[in-house]
Motif scaffolding. Structure first.
Motif, PDB file in Angstrom:
ATOM      1  N   PRO A 193      37.674   6.245 -70.965  1.00 41.86           N
ATOM      2  CA  PRO A 193      38.578   5.480 -70.081  1.00 41.86           C
ATOM      3  C   PRO A 193      39.912   5.240 -70.797  1.00 41.86           C
ATOM      4  N   GLU A 194      41.014   5.470 -70.088  1.00 40.78           N
ATOM      5  CA  GLU A 194      42.326   5.354 -70.700  1.00 40.78           C
ATOM      6  C   GLU A 194      43.298   4.652 -69.749  1.00 40.78           C
ATOM      7  N   VAL A 195      44.305   4.071 -70.371  1.00 40.72           N
ATOM      8  CA  VAL A 195      45.409   3.505 -69.619  1.00 40.72           C
ATOM      9  C   VAL A 195      46.683   4.096 -70.201  1.00 40.72           C
ATOM     10  N   SER A 196      47.568   4.557 -69.311  1.00 42.77           N
ATOM     11  CA  SER A 196      48.801   5.221 -69.729  1.00 42.77           C
ATOM     12  C   SER A 196      49.988   4.503 -69.093  1.00 42.77           C
ATOM     13  N   ARG A 197      51.023   4.269 -69.879  1.00 46.35           N
ATOM     14  CA  ARG A 197      52.237   3.629 -69.367  1.00 46.35           C
ATOM     15  C   ARG A 197      53.406   4.586 -69.576  1.00 46.35           C
ATOM     16  N   SER A 198      54.100   4.906 -68.509  1.00 47.18           N
ATOM     17  CA  SER A 198      55.234   5.822 -68.569  1.00 47.18           C
ATOM     18  C   SER A 198      56.196   5.494 -67.434  1.00 47.18           C
ATOM     19  N   LEU A 199      57.471   5.483 -67.761  1.00 46.32           N
ATOM     20  CA  LEU A 199      58.515   5.198 -66.776  1.00 46.32           C
ATOM     21  C   LEU A 199      58.272   3.860 -66.087  1.00 46.32           C
ATOM     22  N   GLY A 200      57.735   2.891 -66.840  1.00 45.41           N
ATOM     23  CA  GLY A 200      57.517   1.548 -66.328  1.00 45.41           C
ATOM     24  C   GLY A 200      56.300   1.389 -65.474  1.00 45.41           C
ATOM     25  N   ALA A 201      55.489   2.428 -65.336  1.00 45.58           N
ATOM     26  CA  ALA A 201      54.294   2.334 -64.494  1.00 45.58           C
ATOM     27  C   ALA A 201      53.049   2.577 -65.338  1.00 45.58           C
ATOM     28  N   GLU A 202      51.966   1.932 -64.948  1.00 47.76           N
ATOM     29  CA  GLU A 202      50.701   2.086 -65.654  1.00 47.76           C
ATOM     30  C   GLU A 202      49.720   2.873 -64.789  1.00 47.76           C
ATOM     31  N   THR A 203      48.985   3.717 -65.444  1.00 51.77           N
ATOM     32  CA  THR A 203      47.998   4.544 -64.746  1.00 51.77           C
ATOM     33  C   THR A 203      46.656   4.410 -65.463  1.00 51.77           C
ATOM     34  N   PHE A 204      45.595   4.114 -64.676  1.00 51.10           N
ATOM     35  CA  PHE A 204      44.246   4.004 -65.221  1.00 51.10           C
ATOM     36  C   PHE A 204      43.432   5.201 -64.725  1.00 51.10           C
ATOM     37  N   TYR A 205      42.694   5.780 -65.619  1.00 48.99           N
ATOM     38  CA  TYR A 205      41.892   6.943 -65.238  1.00 48.99           C
ATOM     39  C   TYR A 205      40.734   7.097 -66.225  1.00 48.99           C
ATOM     40  N   LEU A 206      39.787   7.947 -65.851  1.00 52.86           N
ATOM     41  CA  LEU A 206      38.609   8.214 -66.683  1.00 52.86           C
ATOM     42  C   LEU A 206      38.493   9.712 -66.906  1.00 52.86           C
ATOM     43  N   ARG A 207      38.478  10.103 -68.152  1.00 50.50           N
ATOM     44  CA  ARG A 207      38.216  11.507 -68.497  1.00 50.50           C
ATOM     45  C   ARG A 207      36.724  11.640 -68.811  1.00 50.50           C
ATOM     46  N   ALA A 208      36.096  12.645 -68.233  1.00 45.95           N
ATOM     47  CA  ALA A 208      34.655  12.865 -68.432  1.00 45.95           C
ATOM     48  C   ALA A 208      34.396  14.359 -68.610  1.00 45.95           C
ATOM     49  N   GLN A 209      33.447  14.653 -69.456  1.00 44.22           N
ATOM     50  CA  GLN A 209      33.098  16.062 -69.697  1.00 44.22           C
ATOM     51  C   GLN A 209      31.630  16.165 -70.076  1.00 44.22           C
ATOM     52  N   GLY A 210      31.008  17.226 -69.614  1.00 39.54           N
ATOM     53  CA  GLY A 210      29.625  17.501 -69.973  1.00 39.54           C
ATOM     54  C   GLY A 210      29.471  18.945 -70.423  1.00 39.54           C
ATOM     55  N   ASP A 211      28.712  19.155 -71.486  1.00 40.26           N
ATOM     56  CA  ASP A 211      28.443  20.495 -72.017  1.00 40.26           C
ATOM     57  C   ASP A 211      26.941  20.667 -72.175  1.00 40.26           C
ATOM     58  N   ALA A 212      26.473  21.859 -71.823  1.00 38.74           N
ATOM     59  CA  ALA A 212      25.062  22.188 -72.015  1.00 38.74           C
ATOM     60  C   ALA A 212      24.958  23.641 -72.459  1.00 38.74           C
ATOM     61  N   SER A 213      24.115  23.890 -73.426  1.00 40.45           N
ATOM     62  CA  SER A 213      23.885  25.263 -73.896  1.00 40.45           C
ATOM     63  C   SER A 213      22.406  25.449 -74.156  1.00 40.45           C
ATOM     64  N   VAL A 214      21.943  26.685 -74.008  1.00 36.63           N
ATOM     65  CA  VAL A 214      20.528  27.005 -74.193  1.00 36.63           C
ATOM     66  C   VAL A 214      20.429  28.297 -74.975  1.00 36.63           C
ATOM     67  N   TYR A 215      19.368  28.407 -75.784  1.00 32.27           N
ATOM     68  CA  TYR A 215      19.173  29.554 -76.674  1.00 32.27           C
ATOM     69  C   TYR A 215      17.728  30.018 -76.549  1.00 32.27           C
ATOM     70  N   GLN A 216      17.546  31.344 -76.449  1.00 31.92           N
ATOM     71  CA  GLN A 216      16.205  31.914 -76.310  1.00 31.92           C
ATOM     72  C   GLN A 216      16.131  33.228 -77.066  1.00 31.92           C
ATOM     73  N   SER A 217      15.149  33.339 -77.949  1.00 33.02           N
ATOM     74  CA  SER A 217      14.941  34.579 -78.699  1.00 33.02           C
ATOM     75  C   SER A 217      14.094  35.534 -77.879  1.00 33.02           C
ATOM     76  N   VAL A 218      14.519  36.790 -77.836  1.00 32.86           N
ATOM     77  CA  VAL A 218      13.772  37.872 -77.199  1.00 32.86           C
ATOM     78  C   VAL A 218      13.664  38.984 -78.243  1.00 32.86           C
ATOM     79  N   GLY A 219      12.544  39.004 -78.953  1.00 33.56           N
ATOM     80  CA  GLY A 219      12.439  39.917 -80.084  1.00 33.56           C
ATOM     81  C   GLY A 219      13.406  39.493 -81.173  1.00 33.56           C
TER      82      GLY A 219
END
Length: 734
Positions: free
Chosen positions: A566-592
């Motif tokens: 969660p972040e708050v940004s102030r620029s040109l006299g205005a404030e902006t609230f927003y949420l950055r979200a990210q998800g990562d998933a990886s899987v590994y499988q041996s075949v021989g």
């Protein structure tokens, strides 16, 4: 005693007949009677020889000659069968001449022979038991070597393991072909015969036999006129015989330990079990491990001994064990408390005072101290501070002795990349400026697209094991494919990390940052736009679940990471609230020998339009850890001039096959891959624009992880994308 013998005339004639050629059969009785000598006076008979007493013709018809005298009497007496009369005559001869010749004829009794010891010994030897040999089945180990075993696998159930083990140890298997290999093969066959016998004993077959046969392999003459046979072959008939069993088991003073039942269970060999030497070693190792993990730091185990009794077909095992008493942890003592105190080492340790002593925890403490990077060598030894008494365990303290490692590091690097241009980097670090484990690092970068100056304070093992407190202050001027930003920031984080020595199933991070940045999206169309200032404050946190088997080179398992900021940004006299979200998933499988790996990433910015957010906080794709074949931040929405604007949502997919090769003893992998990515302006992906990249990479595996070189190309490039992009880094792409 003197044996007096009276021989009848027929017996004497039979004796004479062995020296005289027999005449033709059929001589008449009358002829024999006509040639019968006339009676001689008894006084002269004693002076006659045997040849004079017996006429030559009497030899042809001894029975007839002997019975002439009684023939007439037999007729007068009414005896019809002359042979009966002859037999009577033979049994009691009445010829005075014969009687006179045999009177006084004596044969002395032979002296008794003394027994011969050698003959007696030979006579007492038992006849060998003839055993029927079993039917054999052959196994071709190589062109030069054949093993034959009983066809009945129940006689030798370890046969498959035995063959594999023999292949690894056989001297014949190392023989190179050539004209001079025949005598070498014969010599090595003798060595392999001894090896097979020893291996049979290892598996408990002490009465086993090995029959060696060498065939083929004839060498040429001195003048090389004869052909050379370079295909000799050795066959070993392996006859295991009866397998021996364990007899008595003597484990010394192990029964004096409080945990005897647990310890005895760890040494699983029992009387009557099939005998195998390898099992003794394995069970001894298990017993040592159990002793070390059950509170016995001073336990001692001597070398095992095995006494084979061929009469019982058993082996009596002796393994002298001295448990040495049970203990618990009682503290840690450092030999350099000002540098690394015992209190700090207790934070690193994974045990508390009063916990049962475990050798693995002692070894873990040693590895953790080495992982600090502050010492070059370390030893950890238990020392008794209170003996066991009244059934209660004693206490030990761990004495830690170490050598300090160099604490200051100066490093530098120079490089060139198609994305970064020229880059010069230098750093200075003191890893224990604020004991214990408080480091300070000063870093600077000068390059075509990046200039940076930073000061970083880091406290390792902060308040607990593998917890890190980091405070970083930096100023940068960076130009990427999408962003041109000048930033001053202060960032702090507290994290529980995974590292190469201690990979964790759960790692996490929390932190905060405040920054001032003057930035804009990169200008490509040639129309300068003003830079915009942003003041941003944010919190962030992430967590990773990791079930993979390796941090840098996984072959199985999965990883899932979630990130929120969660972040708050102030620029040109205005404030902006927003949420950055990210998800990562990886899987590994041996075949021989190949590892299939897949990755998916999704990100979004919720709460504000992307245009109101600083360009450096928007979403982009492309690069070695994103979509290969494109430059860093090279994928994303663009304006009418082709200038990147960034987006509010992102989706990425990657697939690759890590194919093992035989190059450099298997250290080289070839990795074909395909990636895809889409960045949308809105906070929800619309997949209007998807970029694909593909290529092939090479991995060279080292002790600290694989070195990665990937060559990618865009499959649907834009006018801003290079035809080929090369990435070099440590570790797999994901």
């Amino acid at each position: 005693m003197v044996l007096t013998a009276r021989l009848c005339a027929a017996s004497v004639l039979a004796l004479a007949g062995s020296y005289v050629h027999a005449q033709e059969a059929g001589s008449s009785e009358e002829t024999v009677q006509a040639e019968q000598p006339s009676p001689q006076p008894e006084s002269k008979l004693n002076d006659l020889s045997l040849d004079e007493l017996i006429p030559p013709d009497a030899v042809n018809n001894a029975e007839g000659w002997a019975g002439q005298e009684n023939a007439a009497a037999a007729v007068e007496a009414g005896v019809e069968d002359v042979s009966d009369a002859a037999e009577e005559q033979l049994s009691s001869p009445t010829d005075p001449a014969v009687s006179a010749a045999l009177d006084g004829f004596e044969i002395p009794e032979p002296a008794r022979l003394e027994p011969d010891p050698e003959v007696t010994a030979i006579a007492e030897i038992d006849a060998p038991d003839l055993v029927e040999l079993p039917e054999l089945v052959e196994f071709d180990v190589s062109n030069e070597l054949i093993l034959a075993f009983p066809n009945d696998n129940d006689r030798f159930p370890e046969q498959t393991e035995f063959i594999d083990r023999f292949k690894a140890l056989s001297t014949i298997e190392t023989l190179e072909s050539g004209e001079d290999t025949v005598p070498q093969l014969a010599a090595r066959a003798r060595a392999d015969e001894a090896l097979l016998i020893e291996m049979l004993r290892t598996y408990g077959y002490y009465d086993g036999e090995v029959v060696r046969q060498l065939s083929g392999g004839r060498r040429g003459g001195d003048d090389d006129s004869e052909a050379v046979d370079t295909d000799p072959q050795v066959r070993f008939d392996v006859l295991p015989g009866e397998r021996y069993a364990f007899g008595e088991i003597d484990l010394g003073a192990l029964d004096t330990a409080p945990d005897y039942d647990l310890l005895r269970e760890s040494f699983a060999i029992q009387s009557g079990d099939p005998l195998q030497s390898d099992r003794i070693i394995a069970e001894e190792t298990d017993l040592r491990l159990t002793l070390g993990e059950s509170g016995y730091p001073f336990a001692a185990i001597e070398a095992p001994s095995l006494l084979i009794d061929h009469a019982r077909n058993e082996g009596d095992l002796s393994l002298p064990v001295q448990p040495g008493g049970k203990y618990v942890f009682g503290g840690i003592a450092s030999d350099d408390a000002r540098f690394l105190s015992g209190k700090h080492l207790s934070r690193i340790a994974r045990f508390e005072n009063g916990d049962t002593y475990q050798a693995s925890l002692q070894a873990d403490l040693r590895r953790a101290i080495l992982a600090t990077g502050l010492v070059s060598s370390v030893t950890v030894q238990p020392r008794e501070i209170a003996p066991p008494q009244d059934g209660e365990p004693g206490q030990v303290t761990l004495d830690v002795d170490f050598e300090r490692a160099p604490l200051r590091t100066i490093s530098g690097a120079i490089g060139y990349g198609t994305e970064d241009g020229v880059k010069l980097e230098a750093s200075w670090e003191h890893r224990n400026l604020f004991p214990p484990e408080g480091s300070l690092k000063v870093r600077g970068i000068v390059g075509t697209r990046e200039q940076l100056a930073s000061v970083t304070f880091k406290k390792n093992n902060f308040r607990d094991r593998d917890q890190v407190l980091t405070v970083d202050a930096y100023a940068s001027d960076i130009e990427t494919e999408a962003v041109d930003a000048r930033t001053v920031a202060l960032r702090g984080s507290f994290e529980r990390i995974s590292n190469l020595l201690f990979q964790k199933p759960l790692s996490w991070q929390v932190g905060a940052e405040v920054l001032y940045t003057d930035e804009r999206n990169r200008v490509i169309g040639g129309i300068e736009r003003p830079r915009q200032e942003y003041t941003i404050f944010g919190l962030f946190g992430s967590a990773t679940l990791d079930s993979s088997d390796d941090l840098l080179d996984p072959t199985k398992g999965y990883r899932v990471t979630g990130f929120l900021a969660p972040e708050v940004s102030r620029s040109l006299g205005a404030e902006t609230f927003y949420l950055r979200a990210q998800g990562d998933a990886s899987v590994y499988q041996s075949v021989g020998s190949t590892v299939l790996a897949g990755r998916v990433r999704g990100a979004t910015i919720q709460g504000a339009d992307a245009g109101l957010i600083a360009p450096s906080r928007r979403l982009y794709a492309g690069g070695g850890g994103s979509v290969r074949g494109y430059g860093f931040q090279g994928i994303g929405p663009r304006n009418d001039l082709g200038e990147p604007t960034g987006g509010g949502s992102l989706v990425e997919l990657s697939l690759e096959a890590r194919i093992q090769t035989g190059f450099l003893d298997g250290a080289v992998e070839v990795v074909p891959f395909i990636d895809a990515g889409s960045v949308s302006l809105g906070s929800t992906p619309d997949f209007r624009f998807i970029q694909y990249g593909a290529g092939v990479g090479v991995r060279y595996k080292t002790s600290f992880g694989p070195i990665r070189v990937d060559v990618g190309t865009p499959l649907n490039p834009t006018e801003f994308d290079a035809p080929v992009v090369v990435y070099v880094s440590l570790g797999q792409a994901f």
